[in-house]
Every structure is written in structure tokens, then in C-alpha cells.
Design a protein around this motif. Structure first.
Motif, PDB file in Angstrom:
ATOM      1  N   LEU A   4       0.842  -1.178   0.000  1.00 57.60           N
ATOM      2  CA  LEU A   4       0.000   0.000   0.000  1.00 57.60           C
ATOM      3  C   LEU A   4       0.884   1.237   0.000  1.00 57.60           C
ATOM      4  CD1 LEU A   4      -0.938   1.057   3.450  1.00 57.60           C
ATOM      5  CD2 LEU A   4      -0.586  -1.383   3.203  1.00 57.60           C
ATOM      6  N   PHE A   5       0.294   2.333  -0.369  1.00 58.14           N
ATOM      7  CA  PHE A   5       1.036   3.582  -0.388  1.00 58.14           C
ATOM      8  C   PHE A   5       0.616   4.433   0.792  1.00 58.14           C
ATOM      9  CE2 PHE A   5       1.576   2.039  -4.646  1.00 58.14           C
ATOM     10  CZ  PHE A   5       2.931   2.277  -4.850  1.00 58.14           C
ATOM     11  N   ILE A   6       1.626   4.968   1.453  1.00 54.71           N
ATOM     12  CA  ILE A   6       1.428   5.793   2.635  1.00 54.71           C
ATOM     13  C   ILE A   6       2.135   7.123   2.411  1.00 54.71           C
ATOM     14  CG2 ILE A   6       1.114   3.873   4.236  1.00 54.71           C
ATOM     15  CD1 ILE A   6       4.075   3.998   4.893  1.00 54.71           C
ATOM     16  N   LYS A   7       1.865   8.079   3.280  1.00 51.77           N
ATOM     17  CA  LYS A   7       2.456   9.407   3.144  1.00 51.77           C
ATOM     18  C   LYS A   7       3.410   9.636   4.314  1.00 51.77           C
ATOM     19  CE  LYS A   7      -0.367  12.783   3.773  1.00 51.77           C
ATOM     20  NZ  LYS A   7      -1.367  13.854   3.676  1.00 51.77           N
ATOM     21  N   ASP A   8       4.639  10.022   4.006  1.00 54.46           N
ATOM     22  CA  ASP A   8       5.610  10.373   5.037  1.00 54.46           C
ATOM     23  C   ASP A   8       5.086  11.609   5.758  1.00 54.46           C
ATOM     24  OD1 ASP A   8       7.792  11.537   6.450  1.00 54.46           O
ATOM     25  OD2 ASP A   8       9.195  10.468   5.165  1.00 54.46           O
ATOM     26  N   ALA A   9       4.854  11.512   7.069  1.00 56.99           N
ATOM     27  CA  ALA A   9       4.255  12.614   7.823  1.00 56.99           C
ATOM     28  C   ALA A   9       5.148  13.851   7.857  1.00 56.99           C
ATOM     29  CB  ALA A   9       3.936  12.171   9.245  1.00 56.99           C
ATOM     30  N   SER A  10       6.466  13.660   7.759  1.00 54.51           N
ATOM     31  CA  SER A  10       7.356  14.820   7.841  1.00 54.51           C
ATOM     32  C   SER A  10       7.547  15.532   6.504  1.00 54.51           C
ATOM     33  CB  SER A  10       8.725  14.419   8.411  1.00 54.51           C
ATOM     34  OG  SER A  10       9.369  13.502   7.548  1.00 54.51           O
ATOM     35  N   SER A  11       7.551  14.768   5.402  1.00 52.17           N
ATOM     36  CA  SER A  11       7.807  15.388   4.098  1.00 52.17           C
ATOM     37  C   SER A  11       6.583  15.436   3.186  1.00 52.17           C
ATOM     38  CB  SER A  11       8.924  14.636   3.364  1.00 52.17           C
ATOM     39  OG  SER A  11       8.470  13.344   2.980  1.00 52.17           O
ATOM     40  N   GLY A  12       5.584  14.599   3.484  1.00 58.37           N
ATOM     41  CA  GLY A  12       4.406  14.521   2.627  1.00 58.37           C
ATOM     42  C   GLY A  12       4.596  13.664   1.390  1.00 58.37           C
ATOM     43  N   SER A  13       5.786  13.066   1.239  1.00 59.90           N
ATOM     44  CA  SER A  13       6.049  12.264   0.038  1.00 59.90           C
ATOM     45  C   SER A  13       5.356  10.904   0.102  1.00 59.90           C
ATOM     46  CB  SER A  13       7.553  12.086  -0.165  1.00 59.90           C
ATOM     47  OG  SER A  13       8.120  11.402   0.929  1.00 59.90           O
ATOM     48  N   LYS A  14       5.006  10.390  -1.073  1.00 62.62           N
ATOM     49  CA  LYS A  14       4.352   9.099  -1.226  1.00 62.62           C
ATOM     50  C   LYS A  14       5.403   8.006  -1.081  1.00 62.62           C
ATOM     51  CE  LYS A  14       1.497   6.648  -4.615  1.00 62.62           C
ATOM     52  NZ  LYS A  14       0.882   6.761  -5.942  1.00 62.62           N
ATOM     53  N   VAL A  15       5.114   7.000  -0.239  1.00 62.36           N
ATOM     54  CA  VAL A  15       6.056   5.930   0.068  1.00 62.36           C
ATOM     55  C   VAL A  15       5.322   4.598  -0.005  1.00 62.36           C
ATOM     56  CG1 VAL A  15       7.556   4.993   1.872  1.00 62.36           C
ATOM     57  CG2 VAL A  15       7.363   7.453   1.616  1.00 62.36           C
ATOM     58  N   GLU A  16       5.989   3.572  -0.531  1.00 60.84           N
ATOM     59  CA  GLU A  16       5.398   2.240  -0.587  1.00 60.84           C
ATOM     60  C   GLU A  16       5.706   1.482   0.700  1.00 60.84           C
ATOM     61  OE1 GLU A  16       5.522  -1.866  -3.248  1.00 60.84           O
ATOM     62  OE2 GLU A  16       7.046  -0.336  -3.553  1.00 60.84           O
ATOM     63  N   LEU A  17       4.716   0.790   1.231  1.00 64.09           N
ATOM     64  CA  LEU A  17       4.879  -0.074   2.390  1.00 64.09           C
ATOM     65  C   LEU A  17       4.437  -1.471   1.980  1.00 64.09           C
ATOM     66  CD1 LEU A  17       4.181   0.434   6.050  1.00 64.09           C
ATOM     67  CD2 LEU A  17       2.905  -1.370   4.936  1.00 64.09           C
ATOM     68  N   MET A  18       5.251  -2.472   2.288  1.00 64.45           N
ATOM     69  CA  MET A  18       4.890  -3.853   1.994  1.00 64.45           C
ATOM     70  C   MET A  18       4.921  -4.638   3.303  1.00 64.45           C
ATOM     71  SD  MET A  18       6.503  -6.644  -0.654  1.00 64.45           S
ATOM     72  CE  MET A  18       8.128  -6.583   0.026  1.00 64.45           C
ATOM     73  N   VAL A  19       3.777  -5.169   3.712  1.00 65.37           N
ATOM     74  CA  VAL A  19       3.701  -5.975   4.918  1.00 65.37           C
ATOM     75  C   VAL A  19       4.366  -7.316   4.623  1.00 65.37           C
ATOM     76  CG1 VAL A  19       2.172  -7.110   6.571  1.00 65.37           C
ATOM     77  CG2 VAL A  19       1.590  -4.837   5.673  1.00 65.37           C
ATOM     78  N   LEU A  20       5.342  -7.679   5.452  1.00 71.25           N
ATOM     79  CA  LEU A  20       6.078  -8.929   5.258  1.00 71.25           C
ATOM     80  C   LEU A  20       5.508 -10.072   6.072  1.00 71.25           C
ATOM     81  CD1 LEU A  20       9.692  -7.467   5.413  1.00 71.25           C
ATOM     82  CD2 LEU A  20       8.318  -7.950   3.378  1.00 71.25           C
ATOM     83  N   ASP A  21       4.973  -9.775   7.246  1.00 69.30           N
ATOM     84  CA  ASP A  21       4.498 -10.826   8.132  1.00 69.30           C
ATOM     85  C   ASP A  21       3.370 -10.276   9.002  1.00 69.30           C
ATOM     86  OD1 ASP A  21       4.154 -13.020   9.763  1.00 69.30           O
ATOM     87  OD2 ASP A  21       6.125 -12.903  10.685  1.00 69.30           O
ATOM     88  N   LEU A  22       2.244 -10.960   8.982  1.00 67.30           N
ATOM     89  CA  LEU A  22       1.121 -10.551   9.828  1.00 67.30           C
ATOM     90  C   LEU A  22       1.270 -11.053  11.259  1.00 67.30           C
ATOM     91  CD1 LEU A  22      -1.920 -11.020   7.439  1.00 67.30           C
ATOM     92  CD2 LEU A  22      -0.942  -8.883   8.259  1.00 67.30           C
ATOM     93  N   GLY A  23       2.168 -12.012  11.467  1.00 73.88           N
ATOM     94  CA  GLY A  23       2.380 -12.532  12.811  1.00 73.88           C
ATOM     95  C   GLY A  23       1.087 -13.054  13.392  1.00 73.88           C
ATOM     96  N   SER A  24       0.756 -12.640  14.597  1.00 71.61           N
ATOM     97  CA  SER A  24      -0.454 -13.117  15.267  1.00 71.61           C
ATOM     98  C   SER A  24      -1.506 -12.011  15.316  1.00 71.61           C
ATOM     99  CB  SER A  24      -0.116 -13.592  16.682  1.00 71.61           C
ATOM    100  OG  SER A  24       0.459 -12.537  17.416  1.00 71.61           O
ATOM    101  N   VAL A  25      -1.674 -11.303  14.235  1.00 72.50           N
ATOM    102  CA  VAL A  25      -2.627 -10.197  14.172  1.00 72.50           C
ATOM    103  C   VAL A  25      -4.049 -10.718  14.334  1.00 72.50           C
ATOM    104  CG1 VAL A  25      -3.612  -8.445  12.647  1.00 72.50           C
ATOM    105  CG2 VAL A  25      -1.151  -8.751  12.753  1.00 72.50           C
ATOM    106  N   ASP A  26      -4.801 -10.057  15.197  1.00 73.06           N
ATOM    107  CA  ASP A  26      -6.218 -10.349  15.374  1.00 73.06           C
ATOM    108  C   ASP A  26      -6.981  -9.381  14.472  1.00 73.06           C
ATOM    109  OD1 ASP A  26      -8.820 -10.810  16.144  1.00 73.06           O
ATOM    110  OD2 ASP A  26      -8.575 -10.036  18.177  1.00 73.06           O
ATOM    111  N   VAL A  27      -7.400  -9.858  13.303  1.00 72.46           N
ATOM    112  CA  VAL A  27      -8.042  -8.968  12.332  1.00 72.46           C
ATOM    113  C   VAL A  27      -9.353  -8.391  12.829  1.00 72.46           C
ATOM    114  CG1 VAL A  27      -6.914  -9.959  10.317  1.00 72.46           C
ATOM    115  CG2 VAL A  27      -9.077 -10.913  11.096  1.00 72.46           C
ATOM    116  N   ALA A  28      -9.942  -9.000  13.850  1.00 74.19           N
ATOM    117  CA  ALA A  28     -11.194  -8.478  14.403  1.00 74.19           C
ATOM    118  C   ALA A  28     -10.943  -7.513  15.560  1.00 74.19           C
ATOM    119  CB  ALA A  28     -12.070  -9.633  14.876  1.00 74.19           C
ATOM    120  N   GLY A  29      -9.699  -7.432  16.016  1.00 74.01           N
ATOM    121  CA  GLY A  29      -9.388  -6.606  17.171  1.00 74.01           C
ATOM    122  C   GLY A  29      -8.978  -5.189  16.800  1.00 74.01           C
TER     123      GLY A  29
END
Length: 112
Positions: free
Chosen positions: A34-59
Motif C-alpha cells: 500500500l502507499f502511505i504518506k511520510d508525515a514529515s515530508s508529505g512524500s508518497k512511500v510504498e509499504l509492503m507488509v512482510l508478516d502478519l504474525g499473530s494479528v487479530d483482524v477483528a481486534g
């Protein structure tokens, strides 16, 4: 050994298959870019999730920790990024190191 890069697996399959035992699996790749915005510069940055681990998607997501690659140089602990829809803030709480890719990729980044 030597490492070779190919744009498409079909380019190298015949040479690999000759005299070899090849095993195919039914693995899946997480579609988590997904694309996110650097809060300090406002530039568009790509983020790639590598591992969800034990994420509780309902939490609640406030305390959720994910391992991710942020395609930006020199990302530091404490850096913040914003989701473009305005629904979330991403804060870097740890940096594992530099993520280097080959020349054909979209560039290097930082594993966080």
C-alpha cells in the motif's frame, strides 16, 4: 554459487528441468502493498507488509505490530507515516536494517 536473475520463470524452466527433480508448492504471496504518506515530508512511500504474525483482524489496531518493508532510505525509529485515506497512522518502533533489491526492482528500502 552464482546468482542469476530472470524476468520470467518460463525463461529458465527448461534448463532447470533437465535432469532435475522439481517440486511445486501451493504457496501464496500476501497482497499487502500500500502507499502511505511520510508525515514529515508529505512524500508518497510504498509499504509492503512482510508478516502478519499473530494479528487479530477483528481486534483493535492501536497495539498491532507488523513486520514491513518501507521503500524509503534512512527510516528511523519514531518516524510516522499516514494512510492516504486518513484512517490510520503508522509509527516505526524498530528498524531491522536496509532492504536492498536488484537493479530491476523499484528500489531499496528499510525493513522495520
Amino acid at each position: 554459487g552464482n546468482v542469476s536473475y530472470y524476468d520470467n520463470f518460463s525463461e529458465v524452466f527448461a534448463s532447470l528441468a533437465k535432469g532435475c527433480h522439481i517440486v511445486f508448492n501451493d504457496s501464496r504471496v500476501l497482497d499487502a502493498r500500500l502507499f502511505i504518506k511520510d508525515a514529515s515530508s508529505g512524500s508518497k512511500v510504498e509499504l509492503m507488509v512482510l508478516d502478519l504474525g499473530s494479528v487479530d483482524v477483528a481486534g483493535a489496531c492501536e497495539d498491532t505490530l507488523l513486520q514491513a518493508m518501507i521503500r524509503a532510505d534512512n527510516v528511523q525509529v519514531g518516524a510516522t507515516f499516514e494512510e492516504y485515506g486518513g484512517n490510520g497512522i503508522i509509527e516505526v518502533v524498530g528498524v531491522k536494517g536496509i532492504w536492498e533489491e536488484d537493479d530491476k526492482s523499484d528500489g531499496n528500502g528499510t525493513e522495520c
